[in-house]
Design a protein around this motif. Structure first.
Motif: not given
Length: 337
Positions: A44-49, A69-71
């Motif tokens: 999993p990849i994390r995107l910190v906002v 996620q689609q990619k």
């Protein structure tokens, strides 16, 4: 003599056999690293906002997460780290972003504004790298729906009639939404007093509740409330009118060109994230943002798609913005917190 019999030449404690072993291990290390980058992402990849749930950055990060996620058919987790004008989110990236599985979604102000407003523990132009400009954004001056004004001239007249002046909210002290209000007060001789919040949602809640009469906010977070009639727009802080607010004039149109700059949200990494990973996520991100569905969603958020500028070009833009912000903060005698 024994050395010659074994066929190994020795120099002190170093042998050609140990050298060959070291080279072999090094090659295996490089091969392993290259293989890891080639198979990325494998988890999993994390995107910190750098903002609260429901804020502009959050909405944009969740849109990007869908595309990634689609990619890759791998989970993309959005984690909100609001507070301190993005510093907490940057700290998370610094602690976790080296391996290429943690990235940051935040305004460019984390480089051009935050370090001027707060005492930060990172070097803005060397510890962060903008991989892609996700969207260009404007601010909008919005008012409580019961405030007896409907346009900027009326607001200026009303503000001058108030002996105590008017309070205005922003999503963070020392940032562009704060200096916009202070600059407007200087230009119009209206006493505008700042009330800072930790993100847009709490500020908008108090605006609707009548606790503050005005707020400078990102278009994305104010737009749904404007459309629902819960708050009313006065003017737009952006070079041009916003497509979703076609009847709301810009400050520039109204005679205040000083309030016309655009801001932007970006996808960021640590500079030492493997270059191949940086390039891969940048390319996929830019391709996703070109899709009609993504363009439509950005428009619904009151944003324009970002430009496909290089990291170096984006940093140059931020250096200029930082110089402008420094002048504004000096003009209101702001001291870094």
């Amino acid at each position: 003599m024994k050395l010659q019999q074994t066929g190994v030449r020795k120099f002190g404690n170093f042998t050609w056999r140990s050298y060959a072993l070291a080279v072999g291990v090094g090659c295996l290390g490089w091969a392993s690293l290259a293989q890891a980058q080639e198979s990325w992402p494998s988890k999993p990849i994390r995107l910190v906002v750098g903002g609260p749930a429901g804020g502009s950055a959050d909405s944009l990060a969740r849109l990007l997460a869908e595309g990634l996620q689609q990619k890759w058919s791998k989970p993309v987790i959005v984690e909100n780290k609001p507070g301190a004008a993005g510093v907490l989110a940057v700290n998370d990236l610094q602690a976790n972003g080296k391996d290429g599985y943690t990235f940051l979604v935040i305004q460019g102000g984390v480089v051009s504004e935050t370090p001027l407003a707060y005492k930060v523990n990172y070097k803005p132009f060397t510890d962060l790298k903008p991989l892609a400009q996700l969207s260009r954004i404007g601010l909008v001056l919005v008012a409580n729906k019961e405030l007896p004004v409907s346009n900027l001239p009326q607001l200026i007249s009303y503000g001058k009639s108030q002996a105590e002046g008017l309070n205005f909210a922003s999503y963070a002290t020392g940032m562009r939404a704060h200096t916009a209000g202070m600059l407007l007060g200087q230009l119009t001789d209206v006493k505008l007093k700042h009330v800072g919040y930790k993100g847009s949602p709490p500020g908008l809640t108090d605006l609707m509740g009548g606790h503050v009469p005005l707020m400078f906010d990102g278009v994305a977070t104010s737009l749904p409330l404007i459309k629902a009639g819960k708050i009313k727009p006065i003017a737009v802080y952006y070079p041009t009118r916003i497509a979703e607010l076609p009847n709301v004039p810009t400050f520039k149109e109204l005679g205040y060109p000083q309030l016309a700059q655009a801001g932007w949200f970006g996808l960021w990494s640590r500079p030492d994230t493997p270059p191949a990973i940086q390039q891969k996520i940048r390319e996929v991100t830019l391709d996703f943002l070109k899709l009609p569905a993504a363009q439509h969603r950005l428009k619904d958020l009151g944003m324009e798609s970002g430009i496909a500028a290089s990291s170096e070009e984006l940093m140059e833009d931020l250096k200029k913005a930082s110089e402008q912000q420094a002048v504004l903060l000096k003009s209101i005698n702001y001291q870094a917190q």
